[in-house]
Design an enzyme around this catalytic site. Structure first.
Site, PDB file in Angstrom:
ATOM      1  N   HIS A  69       0.811  -1.233   0.000  1.00 17.62           N
ATOM      2  CA  HIS A  69       0.000   0.000   0.000  1.00 17.62           C
ATOM      3  C   HIS A  69       0.840   1.278   0.000  1.00 17.62           C
ATOM      4  O   HIS A  69       0.335   2.342   0.350  1.00 17.62           O
ATOM      5  CB  HIS A  69      -0.957  -0.001   1.215  1.00 17.62           C
ATOM      6  CG  HIS A  69      -2.087  -0.986   1.085  1.00 17.62           C
ATOM      7  ND1 HIS A  69      -2.779  -1.492   2.162  1.00 17.62           N
ATOM      8  CD2 HIS A  69      -2.645  -1.553  -0.015  1.00 17.62           C
ATOM      9  CE1 HIS A  69      -3.721  -2.338   1.732  1.00 17.62           C
ATOM     10  NE2 HIS A  69      -3.655  -2.391   0.419  1.00 17.62           N
ATOM     11  N   SER A 112      -6.708  -7.661   9.575  1.00 18.51           N
ATOM     12  CA  SER A 112      -8.112  -8.072   9.672  1.00 18.51           C
ATOM     13  C   SER A 112      -8.523  -8.883   8.441  1.00 18.51           C
ATOM     14  O   SER A 112      -9.603  -9.461   8.424  1.00 18.51           O
ATOM     15  CB  SER A 112      -9.016  -6.845   9.833  1.00 18.51           C
ATOM     16  OG  SER A 112      -8.788  -5.947   8.773  1.00 18.51           O
ATOM     17  N   ALA A 165       1.315 -10.057  18.014  1.00 13.39           N
ATOM     18  CA  ALA A 165       2.387 -10.410  17.071  1.00 13.39           C
ATOM     19  C   ALA A 165       3.752 -10.470  17.756  1.00 13.39           C
ATOM     20  O   ALA A 165       4.546 -11.389  17.489  1.00 13.39           O
ATOM     21  CB  ALA A 165       2.424  -9.390  15.936  1.00 13.39           C
TER      22      ALA A 165
HETATM   23  P1  OAD Z   1      -6.915  -3.399  10.579  1.00  9.76           P
HETATM   24  O1  OAD Z   1      -6.974  -2.237  11.504  1.00  9.76           O
HETATM   25  O2  OAD Z   1      -8.078  -3.639   9.687  1.00  9.76           O
HETATM   26  O3  OAD Z   1      -6.703  -4.746  11.399  1.00  9.76           O
HETATM   27  C1  OAD Z   1      -5.714  -4.849  12.382  1.00  9.76           C
HETATM   28  C2  OAD Z   1      -5.695  -6.278  12.858  1.00  9.76           C
HETATM   29  O4  OAD Z   1      -4.657  -6.396  13.797  1.00  9.76           O
HETATM   30  C3  OAD Z   1      -6.986  -6.737  13.557  1.00  9.76           C
HETATM   31  O5  OAD Z   1      -7.386  -7.983  13.016  1.00  9.76           O
HETATM   32  C4  OAD Z   1      -6.568  -6.893  15.014  1.00  9.76           C
HETATM   33  O6  OAD Z   1      -7.228  -7.983  15.668  1.00  9.76           O
HETATM   34  C5  OAD Z   1      -5.089  -7.189  14.880  1.00  9.76           C
HETATM   35  N1  OAD Z   1      -4.268  -6.810  16.023  1.00  9.76           N
HETATM   36  C6  OAD Z   1      -4.446  -5.814  16.925  1.00  9.76           C
HETATM   37  N2  OAD Z   1      -3.431  -5.778  17.805  1.00  9.76           N
HETATM   38  C7  OAD Z   1      -2.585  -6.769  17.444  1.00  9.76           C
HETATM   39  C8  OAD Z   1      -1.333  -7.231  17.941  1.00  9.76           C
HETATM   40  N3  OAD Z   1      -0.728  -6.653  18.988  1.00  9.76           N
HETATM   41  N4  OAD Z   1      -0.749  -8.265  17.304  1.00  9.76           N
HETATM   42  C9  OAD Z   1      -1.330  -8.856  16.227  1.00  9.76           C
HETATM   43  N5  OAD Z   1      -2.501  -8.456  15.714  1.00  9.76           N
HETATM   44  C10 OAD Z   1      -3.118  -7.430  16.309  1.00  9.76           C
HETATM   45  O7  OAD Z   1      -5.558  -3.256   9.742  1.00  9.76           O
HETATM   46  P2  OAD Z   1      -5.138  -3.951   8.364  1.00  9.76           P
HETATM   47  O8  OAD Z   1      -5.653  -5.335   8.267  1.00  9.76           O
HETATM   48  O9  OAD Z   1      -3.687  -3.720   8.202  1.00  9.76           O
HETATM   49  O10 OAD Z   1      -5.299   0.286   3.707  1.00  9.76           O
HETATM   50  O11 OAD Z   1      -5.907  -3.046   7.332  1.00  9.76           O
HETATM   51  C11 OAD Z   1      -5.756  -3.296   5.965  1.00  9.76           C
HETATM   52  C12 OAD Z   1      -5.774  -2.005   5.208  1.00  9.76           C
HETATM   53  O12 OAD Z   1      -6.943  -1.275   5.537  1.00  9.76           O
HETATM   54  C13 OAD Z   1      -4.657  -1.029   5.572  1.00  9.76           C
HETATM   55  O13 OAD Z   1      -3.453  -1.305   4.895  1.00  9.76           O
HETATM   56  C14 OAD Z   1      -5.217   0.264   5.145  1.00  9.76           C
HETATM   57  C15 OAD Z   1      -6.561   0.106   5.782  1.00  9.76           C
HETATM   58  O14 OAD Z   1      -7.530   0.933   5.384  1.00  9.76           O
HETATM   59  C16 OAD Z   1      -5.065   1.417   3.031  1.00  9.76           C
HETATM   60  O15 OAD Z   1      -4.668   2.416   3.578  1.00  9.76           O
HETATM   61  C17 OAD Z   1      -5.313   1.270   1.567  1.00  9.76           C
END
Ligand code: OAD
Length: 259
Positions: free
Chosen positions: A129, A203, A245
């Site tokens: 991204h 997520s 993590a």
């Molecule tokens: P999210 O905010 O959607 O998800 C974060 C994930 O991390 C969730 O599933 C949490 O359960 C998990 N989580 C929280 N704390 C954690 C920890 N300490 N260790 C491991 N996991 C943990 O973020 P992304 O999946 O990265 O896109 O979101 C995907 C994309 O949506 C991003 O890259 C961004 C966003 O909008 C763009 O900007 C295009």
């Protein structure tokens, strides 16, 4: 699916089987999301910290939002840049950086734009991204289509200006509704053909990044999810390690190091 331990109490059997699989693998690919940087203090997108002044990321991270109100969009990115500038890589970034040097055929695909994997010294990164530390022309003009680095905190002026045409510059990140750079997509699809595919702190709801998980599984990779919460990827995974993590990766690394 295996491993249903409560938060941060991981099954030693699951940890050692994942570590053994990593040690034997010829190709290892890791897909990371915002959860990897949570322990560094970077807010995730969809957790309780995800909202900024009552706006959802999906309302701000779009070409339409930028066309409507570039200043509002830049204020959000400026807030995030200031937060991230104070953050340091955590144990999860450190372990992955170490593995990028130690494990065969290692690729890290990150959805994160914070630059913490790079700061930890990780090699073989695919930035799915983009980067919050890069800018490009928001018009876009011909020369400003190529991103340039700008790590100034605070950014001034806001919105910043394209040095080539004087129009508004935009963050060098992928917004909702925008395509992934074809080279990035190609490298990611190639990396999905691997022996072990680790999904850490995402997520798994944003496409096309999330599509890499079933792609890897369909091609025979052992899939491992590390996330304290269940996600759509959990049902696909061979192993689910329901932990933060930094905790889970540290435990796997201890077993790898002992092997
Ligand atoms: P999210 O905010 O959607 O998800 C974060 C994930 O991390 C969730 O599933 C949490 O359960 C998990 N989580 C929280 N704390 C954690 C920890 N300490 N260790 C491991 N996991 C943990 O973020 P992304 O999946 O990265 O896109 O979101 C995907 C994309 O949506 C991003 O890259 C961004 C966003 O909008 C763009 O900007 C295009």
């Amino acid at each position: 699916m295996e491993g249903s331990a409560p938060l941060d109490v991981l099954s030693p059997d699951a940890v050692s089987r994942v570590a053994n699989a990593l040690a034997r693998a010829g190709r290892v690919t890791v897909l990371t999301g915002a959860g990897v940087s949570a322990a560094s203090g970077v807010p995730t997108f969809r957790g309780p910290d995800g909202l900024w002044r009552a706006h959802r990321p999906e309302q701000l991270a779009t070409p339409e939002a930028f066309a409507r109100d570039p200043r509002l969009v830049w204020e959000w990115y400026e807030w995030r840049r200031q937060r991230i500038a104070r953050c340091r890589p955590n144990r999860a970034h450190e372990v992955l950086a170490h593995w990028s040097r130690r494990l065969a055929g290692f690729t890290l695909i990150t959805q994160n734009v914070d630059g913490l994997h790079e700061l930890a010294g990780t090699g073989h990164i695919v930035r799915f991204h983009g980067s919050i530390w890069e800018l490009r022309c928001g018009v876009p003009c011909a020369r400003g289509r190529f991103p340039w680095r700008n790590e100034s905190v605070p950014l001034s002026p806001l919105p910043p200006i394209c040095p080539h045409c004087g129009g508004h510059a935009r963050p060098g990140v992928v917004w909702f509704g925008e395509p992934i750079d074809p080279n990035v997509l190609e490298a990611s699809v190639a990396a999905a053909r691997c022996d072990v595919f680790l999904v850490v702190g995402t997520s798994a709801v944003v496409y096309p990044a999330a599509a890499l998980i079933p792609l890897a599984a369909d091609q025979g990779a052992l899939t491992v999810e590390i996330n304290p919460e269940a996600t759509p990827a959990s049902a696909l995974a061979d192993f689910v390690l329901p932990a933060a993590a930094d905790v889970a990766l540290h435990q796997i690394d201890l077993v790898l190091g002992a092997g």
